[in-house]
Design an enzyme around this catalytic site. Sequence first.
Site: not given
Length: 588
Positions: A80, A208, A217, A237, A259, A261, A286, A373
């Site tokens: 991002r 991406y 998002k 989130h 993110s 974590c 998420d 990912r």
Amino acid sequence: MSTSNAALKAASSSNAALNNWVAEVASLTQPDRIHWCTGSDAENASLISQMLASGDLVKLNEKTHPNCYLHRSNPTDVARVEHLTFICTRNREDAGPNNLWMDPAEANAKMDDLLRGAMKGRTLYVIPYCMGPIDSPHSRCGVEITDSAYVVANMRIMTNMGEAALKRIEREGTFVKGLHSTGDLDPKKRFIMHFPEELTIKSVGSGYGGNALLGKKCHALRIASWQARTEGWLAEHMLIMGVQNPQGQVHYVAAAFPSACGKTNLAMMVPPASMPGWKIWTIGDDICWLHVDSEGQLRAINPETGYFGVVPGTNAKTNANAYETIKKDTIFTNVAVTADNQPWWEGLSGTPALDWQGKPYTGNGPAAHPNARFTVSAKLNPAYSTMAEAPEGVPISAILFGGRRREVPPLVYQARDWGHGVLVGAGMASETTAAAVGEVGIVRRDSMAMKPFCGYNFGDYWAHWFSFEQRTQKLPKVFHVNWFRQDKNGKFMWPGFGDNLRVLKWIFDRCEGKVDAQDTAIGYLPHAKDLDVSGLNLDPATLEQLLSIDASAWRHEMADIGKYLNDFGQRTPERLREEHAKVVKRLG
Ligand code: GTP
Ligand code: SPV
Ligand code: MN
């Protein structure tokens, strides 16, 4: 060929606003073809073979990883881009200091310039999608227009995409508009713009993840958080999981970690061998949409149908469920490959032959990109809960906040009440990760793990969180966790992963009122005897350190939080300053 005629001919919706928007976009972007996505298997198969032919996808070893593909993104386009992500509201203050802002007229003009003719020679895909169970009143629909087949294939896994969503849009008449073009991938011409007042997103120059899969998002957090504030709910989130004890009792927990974590890992965890009978159910990994039901219970739905998860570190020991899940029907982005064409990443045994850019691996640096990912359907997860499809969502007993902190926050503590919990969430901080472009490992404030994702001023957002005290008496308990404390040698002090269930057990028991706690200046901490560490090789001194607070470090922490709250000026709720003052006073 005349694209505006093609657009009109291709119109395949009974919603005039949608047809007109597609026609408008087509005349601006000048695609060769327009394709309305149905979400069918045949459509997906045809897109996959097209991408194999163009090199956008590489087929992986069919024997070891059936129906798995690798996508190598442009090396400048791997995460991002927070520095290129804007909230475009009429009033700058409404976006707040937590966001980059641009005037909507200026932003629209800039994006239209970048989009003019951007789809020449390409196909314009129209993707109707529904975030959340297709029959849930809490779900919301959108349409993404994109020129990327990779985006279509990912959106098919991540959302309820295609015919059913289009029907719902036609019935309801409303949808979020998302316009995406990969452009020419020039980072100087890359922007992710949000127009919450127009329920519109425009994204150019990146293919991406969070920049391009606009349902995720951009819609489900930035636009949805704005809608949620006006409509009285929360878009967060957060992972959502069910924690089941050996007696079969389940508590649902939602957890906000920034993110990279640990949300995916916690949501899919396998209990440690020393805790027989415990079971974890994944609802989401998420994003979480929370609402108060007619009985005053806070409930959560997961707006997504798949996982776009961090690959590096995933193995049979850390996350056996994810490791199993991604053995088939998975799109990998930016992993390395072995000589026999299996996907490879740091954390696996074996050796990579080609790195994430497809170059022979020389042993320098990681072979897989740190933000590599997987995209996979949630239904393939062995811990998948069918409650993920419940239109009313699951009742939430506890909310967890947590960051990646070498020092200061203990392993776990509980806020005194909801008001204190809002301060705990607002004051959260975490080290930056590879999920966004920029330096990694810098501690920054990341309120409720929403710093990159809140579509409006954090001051107003905190006030919205406080407002839930007026909406119901039955709010969940709030906790803060930190799996990432390090010792002097930089070694993690807590084993993490499946062993995090030991902390969840304490939280479970707190929800049941079965265990008491140490009353400290920052909130309630477990007594060491109440944390189940059986079967763990944890020395008592380490445990003691994980479960204690350093008053001087906390005074610094609170002073820093106080400064941060001041950055939001008039918009910071007085109530938050009061909660802050209370903790400062208790610390002495
Ligand atoms: P996003 O998808 O970016 O929102 O991230 P996420 O919060 O879902 O993070 P994820 O679970 O994918 O974890 C990211 C990284 O943290 C991986 O490299 C994991 O191996 C690591 N990690 C996750 N849980 C733990 C833990 O309990 N302890 C330690 N030490 N590392 C962890
Ligand atoms: C995150 O960065 O928090 C993610 C990955 O979950 S992305 O979809 O790229 O936002
Ligand atoms: Mn995320």
